[in-house]
Motif scaffolding. Structure first.
Motif, PDB file in Angstrom:
ATOM      1  N   GLU A  35       0.841  -1.193   0.000  1.00 34.85           N
ATOM      2  CA  GLU A  35       0.000   0.000   0.000  1.00 34.85           C
ATOM      3  C   GLU A  35       0.879   1.247   0.000  1.00 34.85           C
ATOM      4  OE1 GLU A  35      -3.119   2.170   3.019  1.00 34.85           O
ATOM      5  OE2 GLU A  35      -2.826   0.019   3.175  1.00 34.85           O
ATOM      6  N   ILE A  36       0.569   2.168  -0.911  1.00 26.51           N
ATOM      7  CA  ILE A  36       1.306   3.420  -0.977  1.00 26.51           C
ATOM      8  C   ILE A  36       0.554   4.440  -0.147  1.00 26.51           C
ATOM      9  CG2 ILE A  36       2.075   5.283  -2.497  1.00 26.51           C
ATOM     10  CD1 ILE A  36       2.240   3.155  -4.716  1.00 26.51           C
ATOM     11  N   LYS A  37       1.235   5.024   0.812  1.00 25.70           N
ATOM     12  CA  LYS A  37       0.606   6.010   1.676  1.00 25.70           C
ATOM     13  C   LYS A  37       0.977   7.405   1.195  1.00 25.70           C
ATOM     14  CE  LYS A  37       0.367   3.089   5.711  1.00 25.70           C
ATOM     15  NZ  LYS A  37       0.543   2.973   7.136  1.00 25.70           N
ATOM     16  N   THR A  38      -0.034   8.233   1.059  1.00 21.31           N
ATOM     17  CA  THR A  38       0.201   9.622   0.700  1.00 21.31           C
ATOM     18  C   THR A  38      -0.217  10.497   1.864  1.00 21.31           C
ATOM     19  OG1 THR A  38      -1.979   9.833  -0.295  1.00 21.31           O
ATOM     20  CG2 THR A  38      -0.163   9.250  -1.765  1.00 21.31           C
ATOM     21  N   GLU A  39       0.369  11.660   1.918  1.00 19.50           N
ATOM     22  CA  GLU A  39       0.091  12.576   3.002  1.00 19.50           C
ATOM     23  C   GLU A  39      -1.169  13.372   2.668  1.00 19.50           C
ATOM     24  OE1 GLU A  39       2.116  16.425   5.140  1.00 19.50           O
ATOM     25  OE2 GLU A  39       3.363  15.132   3.911  1.00 19.50           O
ATOM     26  N   GLN A  40      -2.333  12.780   2.935  1.00 15.51           N
ATOM     27  CA  GLN A  40      -3.597  13.450   2.697  1.00 15.51           C
ATOM     28  C   GLN A  40      -4.105  14.038   4.004  1.00 15.51           C
ATOM     29  OE1 GLN A  40      -5.316  13.941  -0.190  1.00 15.51           O
ATOM     30  NE2 GLN A  40      -3.581  13.080  -1.252  1.00 15.51           N
ATOM     31  N   LYS A  41      -4.597  15.252   3.920  1.00 17.03           N
ATOM     32  CA  LYS A  41      -5.143  15.931   5.087  1.00 17.03           C
ATOM     33  C   LYS A  41      -6.572  16.328   4.736  1.00 17.03           C
ATOM     34  CE  LYS A  41      -0.545  17.611   5.550  1.00 17.03           C
ATOM     35  NZ  LYS A  41       0.290  18.507   4.830  1.00 17.03           N
ATOM     36  N   PRO A  42      -7.539  15.403   4.874  1.00 16.14           N
ATOM     37  CA  PRO A  42      -8.879  15.673   4.382  1.00 16.14           C
ATOM     38  C   PRO A  42      -9.553  16.861   5.064  1.00 16.14           C
ATOM     39  CG  PRO A  42      -8.833  13.635   5.638  1.00 16.14           C
ATOM     40  CD  PRO A  42      -7.413  14.101   5.479  1.00 16.14           C
ATOM     41  N   ASP A  43      -9.153  17.218   6.272  1.00 16.56           N
ATOM     42  CA  ASP A  43      -9.774  18.338   6.960  1.00 16.56           C
ATOM     43  C   ASP A  43      -9.127  19.666   6.583  1.00 16.56           C
ATOM     44  OD1 ASP A  43      -7.404  17.621   8.206  1.00 16.56           O
ATOM     45  OD2 ASP A  43      -8.051  18.338  10.161  1.00 16.56           O
ATOM     46  N   GLN A  44      -8.096  19.629   5.740  1.00 14.84           N
ATOM     47  CA  GLN A  44      -7.408  20.843   5.334  1.00 14.84           C
ATOM     48  C   GLN A  44      -8.282  21.606   4.342  1.00 14.84           C
ATOM     49  OE1 GLN A  44      -3.892  21.225   2.552  1.00 14.84           O
ATOM     50  NE2 GLN A  44      -2.897  21.070   4.541  1.00 14.84           N
ATOM     51  N   PRO A  45      -8.568  22.881   4.610  1.00 16.86           N
ATOM     52  CA  PRO A  45      -9.485  23.622   3.735  1.00 16.86           C
ATOM     53  C   PRO A  45      -8.932  23.898   2.348  1.00 16.86           C
ATOM     54  CG  PRO A  45      -8.517  25.079   5.370  1.00 16.86           C
ATOM     55  CD  PRO A  45      -8.093  23.676   5.728  1.00 16.86           C
ATOM     56  N   LEU A  46      -7.642  23.777   2.141  1.00 19.21           N
ATOM     57  CA  LEU A  46      -7.030  24.077   0.846  1.00 19.21           C
ATOM     58  C   LEU A  46      -7.318  22.998  -0.191  1.00 19.21           C
ATOM     59  CD1 LEU A  46      -5.234  26.175  -0.535  1.00 19.21           C
ATOM     60  CD2 LEU A  46      -3.250  24.911   0.275  1.00 19.21           C
ATOM     61  N   ILE A  47      -7.484  21.759   0.233  1.00 16.84           N
ATOM     62  CA  ILE A  47      -7.644  20.644  -0.699  1.00 16.84           C
ATOM     63  C   ILE A  47      -8.920  20.828  -1.526  1.00 16.84           C
ATOM     64  CG2 ILE A  47      -8.052  18.155  -0.883  1.00 16.84           C
ATOM     65  CD1 ILE A  47      -6.200  17.825   1.518  1.00 16.84           C
ATOM     66  N   GLY A  48      -8.747  20.730  -2.849  1.00 13.07           N
ATOM     67  CA  GLY A  48      -9.880  20.860  -3.757  1.00 13.07           C
ATOM     68  C   GLY A  48      -9.495  21.672  -4.976  1.00 13.07           C
ATOM     69  N   THR A  49     -10.520  22.113  -5.699  1.00 20.12           N
ATOM     70  CA  THR A  49     -10.329  22.893  -6.910  1.00 20.12           C
ATOM     71  C   THR A  49     -10.874  24.298  -6.686  1.00 20.12           C
ATOM     72  OG1 THR A  49     -10.551  20.896  -8.253  1.00 20.12           O
ATOM     73  CG2 THR A  49     -10.831  23.004  -9.386  1.00 20.12           C
ATOM     74  N   TRP A  50     -10.070  25.290  -7.066  1.00 19.96           N
ATOM     75  CA  TRP A  50     -10.387  26.698  -6.831  1.00 19.96           C
ATOM     76  C   TRP A  50     -10.400  27.448  -8.153  1.00 19.96           C
ATOM     77  CZ3 TRP A  50     -11.269  28.389  -1.797  1.00 19.96           C
ATOM     78  CH2 TRP A  50     -10.961  27.475  -0.789  1.00 19.96           C
ATOM     79  N   HIS A  51     -11.376  28.325  -8.325  1.00 21.58           N
ATOM     80  CA  HIS A  51     -11.531  29.129  -9.533  1.00 21.58           C
ATOM     81  C   HIS A  51     -11.090  30.561  -9.231  1.00 21.58           C
ATOM     82  CE1 HIS A  51     -13.922  31.461 -12.537  1.00 21.58           C
ATOM     83  NE2 HIS A  51     -13.475  30.492 -13.315  1.00 21.58           N
ATOM     84  N   LEU A  52     -10.150  31.084 -10.022  1.00 20.25           N
ATOM     85  CA  LEU A  52      -9.660  32.447  -9.817  1.00 20.25           C
ATOM     86  C   LEU A  52     -10.743  33.448 -10.218  1.00 20.25           C
ATOM     87  CD1 LEU A  52      -7.171  34.271  -9.109  1.00 20.25           C
ATOM     88  CD2 LEU A  52      -6.699  34.293 -11.562  1.00 20.25           C
ATOM     89  N   ILE A  53     -11.098  34.345  -9.278  1.00 20.07           N
ATOM     90  CA  ILE A  53     -12.106  35.354  -9.602  1.00 20.07           C
ATOM     91  C   ILE A  53     -11.508  36.760  -9.674  1.00 20.07           C
ATOM     92  CG2 ILE A  53     -14.071  34.035  -8.776  1.00 20.07           C
ATOM     93  CD1 ILE A  53     -13.976  35.789  -6.207  1.00 20.07           C
ATOM     94  N   SER A  54     -10.364  36.980  -9.020  1.00 23.32           N
ATOM     95  CA  SER A  54      -9.709  38.283  -9.154  1.00 23.32           C
ATOM     96  C   SER A  54      -8.241  38.149  -8.779  1.00 23.32           C
ATOM     97  CB  SER A  54     -10.386  39.346  -8.288  1.00 23.32           C
ATOM     98  OG  SER A  54     -10.116  39.134  -6.926  1.00 23.32           O
TER      99      SER A  54
END
Length: 153
Positions: free
Chosen positions: A21-40
């Motif tokens: 099993e390959i372990k990655t450093e995932q922090k599911p409670d971290q608010p940064l994780i996801g996709t963000w759209h630049l608005i300005s």
């Protein structure tokens, strides 16, 4: 006896071939994780502020997992314009409190590769504000950026 020894070697060989099993450093409670759209976005250089938000015919997203980021900008006309736009880059990041640092490993502007940048981030509900200095002496770049993103669901 040779049969038992051969059988033990075969069992050892088969069990050693199991996929680990390959372990990655995932922090599911971290608010940064996801996709963000630049608005300005703004660039401030020598006291002069330039609004650099993508024009209405372009868009940019920035994507984060637990350790890596990537950004993509493109024109909305699928390249069927006088000057097609597609910019991208990626690398690793760290986030400690509001201190965010990027190591830009890949970029279509190749002189920007293998550079480190330090920023401050703020989270306001589904909004991310990233600000800090981009400085590359060899390219005569030294400006502050302020980018505002909205999280895509």
């Amino acid at each position: 006896m040779k049969l038992i020894f051969s059988l033990l070697i075969c069992i050892a060989a088969i069990t050693s071939c199991q996929q680990k099993e390959i372990k990655t450093e995932q922090k599911p409670d971290q608010p940064l994780i996801g996709t963000w759209h630049l608005i300005s976005s703004k660039s401030i250089e020598k006291g002069d502020t330039t609004v650099t938000t993508p024009p209405k015919d372009q868009e940019m997203v920035k994507i984060f997992n637990g350790t890596d980021f990537a950004f993509f900008t493109h024109d909305k006309k699928m390249g069927k314009v006088t000057k097609p736009v597609f910019d991208s880059g990626s690398g690793t990041y760290t986030l400690v409190g509001n201190n965010y640092a990027e190591h830009l490993a890949y970029c279509n502007y190749r002189d920007w590769e293998n550079r480190d940048f330090k920023f401050t981030v703020q989270f306001k509900n589904d909004t991310l504000i990233q600000s800090g200095i981009e400085k590359i002496d060899s390219l005569n770049i030294n400006h502050e950026i302020i980018e505002t993103y909205v999280k895509l669901r």
